[in-house]
Design an enzyme around this catalytic site. Structure first.
Site, short mmCIF file in Angstrom:
data_model
loop_
_atom_site.label_atom_id
_atom_site.label_comp_id
_atom_site.label_asym_id
_atom_site.label_seq_id
_atom_site.Cartn_x
_atom_site.Cartn_y
_atom_site.Cartn_z
N HIS A 1 8.25 -13.06 6.24
CA HIS A 1 8.64 -13.90 5.10
C HIS A 1 10.15 -14.12 5.12
CE1 HIS A 1 4.74 -12.31 3.30
NE2 HIS A 1 4.61 -13.62 3.27
N PRO B 1 1.41 -11.07 -7.34
CA PRO B 1 2.85 -10.89 -7.24
C PRO B 1 3.53 -12.12 -6.65
CG PRO B 1 1.65 -9.15 -6.07
CD PRO B 1 0.69 -10.26 -6.35
N ARG C 1 13.25 -19.81 -5.13
CA ARG C 1 12.22 -18.79 -4.99
C ARG C 1 12.54 -17.58 -5.87
NH1 ARG C 1 10.06 -22.40 -3.06
NH2 ARG C 1 9.00 -22.65 -1.07
N GLY D 1 0.83 -1.21 0.00
CA GLY D 1 0.00 0.00 0.00
C GLY D 1 0.86 1.26 0.00
N SER E 1 1.30 -15.66 -5.41
CA SER E 1 1.61 -16.85 -6.22
C SER E 1 1.19 -18.15 -5.53
CB SER E 1 3.10 -16.89 -6.53
OG SER E 1 3.84 -16.93 -5.34
N CYS E 2 0.86 -18.10 -4.23
CA CYS E 2 0.46 -19.33 -3.52
C CYS E 2 -0.92 -19.82 -3.95
CB CYS E 2 0.54 -19.15 -2.01
SG CYS E 2 -0.72 -18.06 -1.39
N TRP F 1 15.93 -22.20 8.45
CA TRP F 1 15.04 -23.35 8.27
C TRP F 1 15.31 -24.10 6.97
CZ3 TRP F 1 9.24 -23.56 9.69
CH2 TRP F 1 9.09 -23.32 11.06
N LEU G 1 7.50 -10.74 -2.23
CA LEU G 1 7.90 -9.34 -2.28
C LEU G 1 8.85 -9.00 -1.14
CD1 LEU G 1 4.39 -7.78 -2.94
CD2 LEU G 1 6.14 -8.43 -4.61
N ASP H 1 10.79 -27.47 4.07
CA ASP H 1 11.28 -26.60 3.01
C ASP H 1 10.15 -25.85 2.31
OD1 ASP H 1 14.02 -26.74 2.96
OD2 ASP H 1 14.09 -28.51 1.67
N LYS I 1 -7.69 -16.09 -1.42
CA LYS I 1 -7.23 -15.30 -2.57
C LYS I 1 -7.84 -15.82 -3.88
CE LYS I 1 -4.44 -12.30 -0.64
NZ LYS I 1 -4.75 -10.87 -0.71
N1 LIG Z 1 4.50 -9.45 1.10
C1 LIG Z 1 4.57 -10.32 0.11
O1 LIG Z 1 5.57 -11.02 -0.07
C2 LIG Z 1 3.43 -10.47 -0.84
C3 LIG Z 1 3.60 -11.33 -1.91
C4 LIG Z 1 2.58 -11.49 -2.81
C5 LIG Z 1 1.41 -10.80 -2.63
N2 LIG Z 1 1.24 -9.96 -1.58
C6 LIG Z 1 -0.06 -9.31 -1.45
O2 LIG Z 1 0.05 -7.92 -1.36
C7 LIG Z 1 -0.96 -7.41 -0.51
C8 LIG Z 1 -0.34 -6.53 0.55
O3 LIG Z 1 0.63 -7.25 1.27
P1 LIG Z 1 1.74 -6.52 2.14
O4 LIG Z 1 2.94 -7.33 2.05
O5 LIG Z 1 1.77 -5.07 1.80
O6 LIG Z 1 1.15 -6.73 3.60
P2 LIG Z 1 1.19 -5.76 4.89
O7 LIG Z 1 2.39 -4.90 4.85
O8 LIG Z 1 0.94 -6.64 6.05
O9 LIG Z 1 -0.05 -4.84 4.64
C9 LIG Z 1 -1.33 -5.34 4.76
C10 LIG Z 1 -2.22 -4.19 5.13
O10 LIG Z 1 -3.53 -4.71 5.30
C11 LIG Z 1 -4.15 -3.92 6.26
N3 LIG Z 1 -5.20 -4.69 6.93
C12 LIG Z 1 -5.10 -5.92 7.48
N4 LIG Z 1 -6.27 -6.27 8.04
C13 LIG Z 1 -7.12 -5.23 7.81
C14 LIG Z 1 -8.48 -4.97 8.15
N5 LIG Z 1 -9.19 -5.87 8.80
N6 LIG Z 1 -9.02 -3.79 7.78
C15 LIG Z 1 -8.29 -2.87 7.11
N7 LIG Z 1 -7.02 -3.06 6.74
C16 LIG Z 1 -6.44 -4.22 7.10
C17 LIG Z 1 -3.10 -3.49 7.26
O11 LIG Z 1 -3.42 -2.22 7.71
P3 LIG Z 1 -2.77 -1.57 9.06
O12 LIG Z 1 -1.33 -1.48 8.79
O13 LIG Z 1 -3.44 -0.26 9.17
O14 LIG Z 1 -3.11 -2.55 10.16
C18 LIG Z 1 -1.83 -3.49 6.41
O15 LIG Z 1 -1.42 -2.19 6.10
C19 LIG Z 1 -1.70 -8.62 0.07
O16 LIG Z 1 -2.89 -8.83 -0.63
C20 LIG Z 1 -0.78 -9.77 -0.19
O17 LIG Z 1 -1.48 -10.94 -0.47
C21 LIG Z 1 2.23 -9.76 -0.68
#
Ligand SMILES: NC(=O)c1ccc[n+]([C@@H]2O[C@H](COP(=O)([O-])OP(=O)(O)OC[C@H]3O[C@@H](n4cnc5c(N)ncnc54)[C@H](OP(=O)(O)O)[C@@H]3O)[C@@H](O)[C@H]2O)c1
Length: 307
Positions: free
Chosen positions: A166, A150, A196, A3, A95-96, A189, A153, A256, A127
């Site tokens: 992660h 994605p 990856r 975000g 990707s999961c 681990w 990340l 793994d 998802k």
């Molecule tokens: N990180 C990765 O490796 C990765 C890989 C592939 C895809 N993605 C996808 O990318 C997206 C974002 O991931 P990210 O890594 O940016 O995760 P993140 O940093 O944990 O951010 C997730 C956000 O979701 C918000 N959130 C969680 N529960 C909520 C709720 N009940 N109401 C409102 N907001 C809520 C949180 O807000 P607050 O901070 O305000 O609590 C947080 O800012 C996800 O859909 C994830 O599946 C991530």
């Protein structure tokens, strides 16, 4: 993490009318609150980057919230977007969603062709439902909504908490802490053999921007580099960047996970989008960010039933 990267990119492109909400201001699990938000703000575009996110341990120990919270968040937002005639929506998955033994590199059309990796199946099922909602809305109502999946990340604002993070941010933290403690050994681990793919979060933001500013032909796109690396090589790369001179101890009694997870990124490439940040460069910048921010860095605890 995603975000903030999206927000930064849109601001840098000159967008000013951007509406954001933290989870404490708007709990997206609450359908009524989401409906009220949409009625009041009437957004033109939605980027759904909110989700309950975590690594293997967090997923494995919390099946129910990973399934239920994500189903609620995405169903409330996608459905409210449709009901309020939001013009464009980007749904972010991961990707999961693809079967554990799908042919590599993973293509979009391998979705639902086999069983999922059991450790993160809860998150994946949620998802997949989101992807299908977007597909159904495109098909039935010709909505300009797109799902982006994605690969793994990393980057600024990642979660560096060892319990819930992660693999890449966890390694940065472990090597950094071990260096501070006098180059003590670092325990990791598994065997180090899984392969990856990693993408810098600014590249995801660029894929989101691209998808909103171009006519996309499909409902679902993989977003990655199309290149992978063994976990062992990743560990050595991070060890080198952090400057840790101790041993690495592999705990082969720990799982793994999926042996290989490489995305086929040709669909996105055909539309005209490609990644731009190479892994070594991206990790170096992420470690610099970690050093600048480690005192007030985000740590997501397992017990956090947020918001
Ligand atoms: N990180 C990765 O490796 C990765 C890989 C592939 C895809 N993605 C996808 O990318 C997206 C974002 O991931 P990210 O890594 O940016 O995760 P993140 O940093 O944990 O951010 C997730 C956000 O979701 C918000 N959130 C969680 N529960 C909520 C709720 N009940 N109401 C409102 N907001 C809520 C949180 O807000 P607050 O901070 O305000 O609590 C947080 O800012 C996800 O859909 C994830 O599946 C991530």
């Amino acid at each position: 993490m995603v975000g903030t990267a999206v927000l930064n990119l849109f601001e840098s492109k000159g967008y000013t009318n951007i509406i954001t909400r933290s989870s404490s201001e708007l709990d997206l699990r609450n359908q009524q609150a989401v409906q009220e938000f949409m009625s009041k703000e009437q957004p033109d575009i939605i980027v759904l980057a909110a989700a309950r996110v975590g690594g293997i341990v967090a997923n494995d120990q919390n099946p129910y919230p990973f399934l239920y919270d994500n189903l609620l968040i995405q169903s409330n937002v996608i459905n409210a977007a449709h009901e309020h005639d939001v013009e464009q929506l980007i749904f972010l998955g991961s990707s999961c969603i693809y079967p554990k033994h799908a042919d590599q590199p993973l293509r979009e059309d391998s979705l639902l062709t086999g069983p999922l990796e059991p450790t993160n199946q809860w998150y994946a099922i949620a998802k997949i439902t989101g992807v299908k909602m977007v597909e159904a809305l495109r098909e039935q109502f010709e909505r300009d909504y797109v799902s982006l999946m994605p690969t793994n990340l990393y980057g600024p604002n990642d979660n560096f908490d060892l319990e819930t993070s992660h693999v890449l941010p966890a390694m940065i933290r472990k090597f950094h802490d071990a260096k501070q403690a006098g180059h003590t050994p670092v325990g990791l681990w598994g065997s180090g053999s899984p392969m990856r793919e990693f993408l810098h979060v600014d590249d995801v933001a660029s894929a989101v921007y691209f998808s909103l500013t171009n006519q996309m032909q499909h409902d679902l796109y993989n977003v990655g580099t199309g290149k992978d690396i063994t976990i062992k090589h990743l560990a050595e790369l991070i060890q080198n960047i952090v400057g840790h001179h101790g041993d690495i101890e592999w705990d082969t009694s720990k799982p793994d996970g999926t042996p290989r997870k490489l995305m086929d990124v040709s669909r996105m490439k055909d539309e005209g989008w490609e990644y731009s940040i190479e892994l070594e460069d991206g990790v170096r910048k992420t470690y610099e960010w970690f050093l600048d921010n480690k005192d007030d860095i985000k740590e997501v605890k397992l017990s956090n039933n947020k918001p």
